[in-house]
Design an enzyme around this catalytic site. Structure first.
Site, PDB file in Angstrom:
ATOM      1  N   LYS A 114      66.803  -5.103 -33.925  1.00  0.00           N
ATOM      2  CA  LYS A 114      66.405  -4.032 -34.845  1.00  0.00           C
ATOM      3  C   LYS A 114      65.603  -4.574 -36.011  1.00  0.00           C
ATOM      4  CE  LYS A 114      69.642  -0.328 -33.914  1.00  0.00           C
ATOM      5  NZ  LYS A 114      70.673   0.567 -34.396  1.00  0.00           N
ATOM      6  N   LYS A 196      67.079  -2.318 -21.868  1.00  0.00           N
ATOM      7  CA  LYS A 196      68.043  -1.207 -21.725  1.00  0.00           C
ATOM      8  C   LYS A 196      67.388   0.135 -22.053  1.00  0.00           C
ATOM      9  CE  LYS A 196      70.158  -0.541 -26.178  1.00  0.00           C
ATOM     10  NZ  LYS A 196      71.243  -0.187 -27.021  1.00  0.00           N
ATOM     11  N   LYS A 199      67.572   5.465 -26.794  1.00  0.00           N
ATOM     12  CA  LYS A 199      67.075   6.725 -27.346  1.00  0.00           C
ATOM     13  C   LYS A 199      65.986   6.490 -28.382  1.00  0.00           C
ATOM     14  CE  LYS A 199      71.280   7.118 -30.223  1.00  0.00           C
ATOM     15  NZ  LYS A 199      72.505   6.696 -29.633  1.00  0.00           N
TER      16      LYS A 199
HETATM   17  P1  TYM Z   1      74.896   3.918 -29.591  1.00  0.00           P
HETATM   18  O1  TYM Z   1      74.832   5.199 -30.354  1.00  0.00           O
HETATM   19  O2  TYM Z   1      73.687   3.069 -29.530  1.00  0.00           O
HETATM   20  O3  TYM Z   1      75.354   4.198 -28.110  1.00  0.00           O
HETATM   21  C1  TYM Z   1      76.524   4.951 -27.825  1.00  0.00           C
HETATM   22  C2  TYM Z   1      77.210   4.416 -26.594  1.00  0.00           C
HETATM   23  O4  TYM Z   1      76.319   4.445 -25.485  1.00  0.00           O
HETATM   24  C3  TYM Z   1      76.268   3.162 -24.882  1.00  0.00           C
HETATM   25  N1  TYM Z   1      74.911   2.944 -24.376  1.00  0.00           N
HETATM   26  C4  TYM Z   1      74.613   2.584 -23.125  1.00  0.00           C
HETATM   27  N2  TYM Z   1      75.390   2.346 -22.056  1.00  0.00           N
HETATM   28  C5  TYM Z   1      74.774   2.006 -20.906  1.00  0.00           C
HETATM   29  N3  TYM Z   1      73.433   1.891 -20.780  1.00  0.00           N
HETATM   30  C6  TYM Z   1      72.625   2.131 -21.828  1.00  0.00           C
HETATM   31  N4  TYM Z   1      71.312   2.020 -21.690  1.00  0.00           N
HETATM   32  C7  TYM Z   1      73.209   2.486 -23.069  1.00  0.00           C
HETATM   33  N5  TYM Z   1      72.693   2.775 -24.299  1.00  0.00           N
HETATM   34  C8  TYM Z   1      73.756   3.045 -25.081  1.00  0.00           C
HETATM   35  C9  TYM Z   1      76.601   2.183 -26.007  1.00  0.00           C
HETATM   36  O5  TYM Z   1      77.075   0.958 -25.501  1.00  0.00           O
HETATM   37  C10 TYM Z   1      77.649   2.953 -26.760  1.00  0.00           C
HETATM   38  O6  TYM Z   1      78.919   2.786 -26.168  1.00  0.00           O
HETATM   39  N6  TYM Z   1      77.291   0.867 -32.683  1.00  0.00           N
HETATM   40  C11 TYM Z   1      77.483   1.919 -31.734  1.00  0.00           C
HETATM   41  C12 TYM Z   1      78.178   3.130 -32.315  1.00  0.00           C
HETATM   42  C13 TYM Z   1      79.485   2.795 -32.973  1.00  0.00           C
HETATM   43  C14 TYM Z   1      80.711   2.525 -32.310  1.00  0.00           C
HETATM   44  C15 TYM Z   1      81.641   2.282 -33.343  1.00  0.00           C
HETATM   45  C16 TYM Z   1      81.068   2.461 -30.965  1.00  0.00           C
HETATM   46  C17 TYM Z   1      79.699   2.711 -34.305  1.00  0.00           C
HETATM   47  N7  TYM Z   1      81.014   2.396 -34.550  1.00  0.00           N
HETATM   48  C18 TYM Z   1      82.978   1.964 -33.054  1.00  0.00           C
HETATM   49  C19 TYM Z   1      82.410   2.149 -30.683  1.00  0.00           C
HETATM   50  C20 TYM Z   1      83.331   1.897 -31.718  1.00  0.00           C
HETATM   51  C21 TYM Z   1      76.116   2.371 -31.239  1.00  0.00           C
HETATM   52  O7  TYM Z   1      75.128   2.203 -31.899  1.00  0.00           O
HETATM   53  O8  TYM Z   1      76.142   3.057 -30.103  1.00  0.00           O
END
Ligand code: TYM
Length: 333
Positions: A114, A196, A199
């Site tokens: 990032k 990957k 979004k």
């Molecule tokens: P975020 O918002 O980027 O993504 C949410 C969830 O989706 C999963 N994910 C994917 N899984 C498979 N293939 C992909 N291409 C893919 N893109 C996203 C992510 O692994 C995630 O599980 N930091 C986290 C949000 C967060 C969080 C937390 C999660 C903040 N605090 C505490 C768990 C526990 C994030 O940015 O996810």
């Protein structure tokens, strides 16, 4: 609270959720909700580590909630809330910042990625993002954190922080474990299948948004990048097969069939047929979710009621942990 093990997870409302978010995380949450005490949040505090349009964050936060419910998360059985509605997250994150090393944070892949993409705004929040994430999880004494593969490094640092804190003050935190889905933990970009699916990808053809029209979804899959070999086979680690590996994974995740079975079906067939079938299977998976979503998003009051009830429960549970931490570090209570 009953004696079920605790699950915590969440998604950032930073863009329309993708098929990756669904297959990597939310779909797994649905399957866990009967056996665990589940807490799922919309992680808006994390979202502002990258510049956002405020009105978009506000709108998307409720959209994410509506999507959780449309995907099958029962708002009566699980705690659903907005992260910023519980100030304990920011409070615990501050304490944990004092137990996290710069060197550990510098090694985080997401920070490196990032900060190279947002070179004009490498803010301290982006750097300490994993500490806030650790606070999210540890506040609820979560046993398991169901996420996609890209978040596993953050779960690791969360475990390290918890263990370090426990080593000084006794057993304050449950040390959580990450939970990956069997298939779909790492859904890849449709245009650059070694990256990957994200979004925030500037090219919308690279990801399937859960908000895309059904014909757009089909088109994106049909125009996904594959290879020129013409053989439908899963070859782990073979970069030239990354596109096909990804489509096979997606097909397996949405149809619940094994990759081996799917490969057998397509022996001797071409990519065109295969892509058409993947497109149809993905559309059939997303269509009912979208119909449900359209119904739920229309009722803002219903969504706000869920958030306020959820935040109340979240605050109650997390205060216990926060008080314990404050006492341990020597704050006057
Ligand atoms: P975020 O918002 O980027 O993504 C949410 C969830 O989706 C999963 N994910 C994917 N899984 C498979 N293939 C992909 N291409 C893919 N893109 C996203 C992510 O692994 C995630 O599980 N930091 C986290 C949000 C967060 C969080 C937390 C999660 C903040 N605090 C505490 C768990 C526990 C994030 O940015 O996810």
């Amino acid at each position: 609270m009953d004696d079920k093990k605790i699950i915590f997870s969440g998604v950032q409302p930073s863009g329309n959720l993708t098929l990756g978010n669904y297959l990597g995380a939310i779909k797994n949450w649905v399957s866990l909700q009967n056996d665990y005490r589940c807490i799922y949040a919309m992680m808006d505090l994390h979202t502002i580590t990258v510049r956002q349009t405020p009105a978009d964050v506000r709108r998307r936060t409720l959209e994410v909630l509506a999507l959780y419910i449309a995907c099958g998360i029962d708002p009566e059985e699980n705690i659903l809330f907005i992260q910023s509605h519980n100030s304990a997250h920011a409070e615990l994150a501050w304490v944990l910042n004092c137990y996290t090393y710069m060197g550990e944070l510098q090694r985080m892949t997401q920070f490196k990625d990032k900060s190279s993409r947002h070179a004009e705004n490498i803010n301290a929040g982006l750097f300490t993002y994993p500490v806030l994430m650790a606070a999210d999880i540890l506040l609820y004494q979560a046993d398991y954190v169901p996420v996609g593969k890209d978040q596993m490094q953050h779960i690791e640092i969360c475990r390290d922080i918890a263990q370090r804190f426990n080593a000084v003050y006794g057993d304050v935190f449950t040390v959580p474990e990450g939970l990956l889905p069997k298939v779909g933990a790492n859904v890849m970009s449709l245009q650059e299948p070694t990256k990957k699916m994200s979004k925030s990808d500037p090219n919308p053809k690279a990801y399937i948004s859960m908000m895309d029209d059904m014909n757009v979804i089909a088109k994106k899959i049909k125009s996904s990048v594959t290879d020129s070999e013409g053989v439908i086979e899963y070859r782990e680690g073979d970069e030239t097969k990354a596109g096909i590996n990804n489509l096979l994974t997606i097909m397996s995740a949405v149809t619940k069939r094994s990759i081996d079975d799917i490969v057998k079906d397509y022996a001797g067939k071409g990519y065109g047929d295969f892509k058409n079938d993947v497109a149809e299977a993905v559309v059939e998976c997303i269509r009912p979710i979208r119909e449900e979503y359209d119904r739920i998003i229309a009722d803002k009051q219903y969504l706000m009621d869920i958030c306020s009830k959820g935040a109340e429960s979240a605050r109650r549970i997390s205060q216990r942990t926060l008080k314990k931490v404050y006492k341990k570090v020597g704050f006057v209570l």
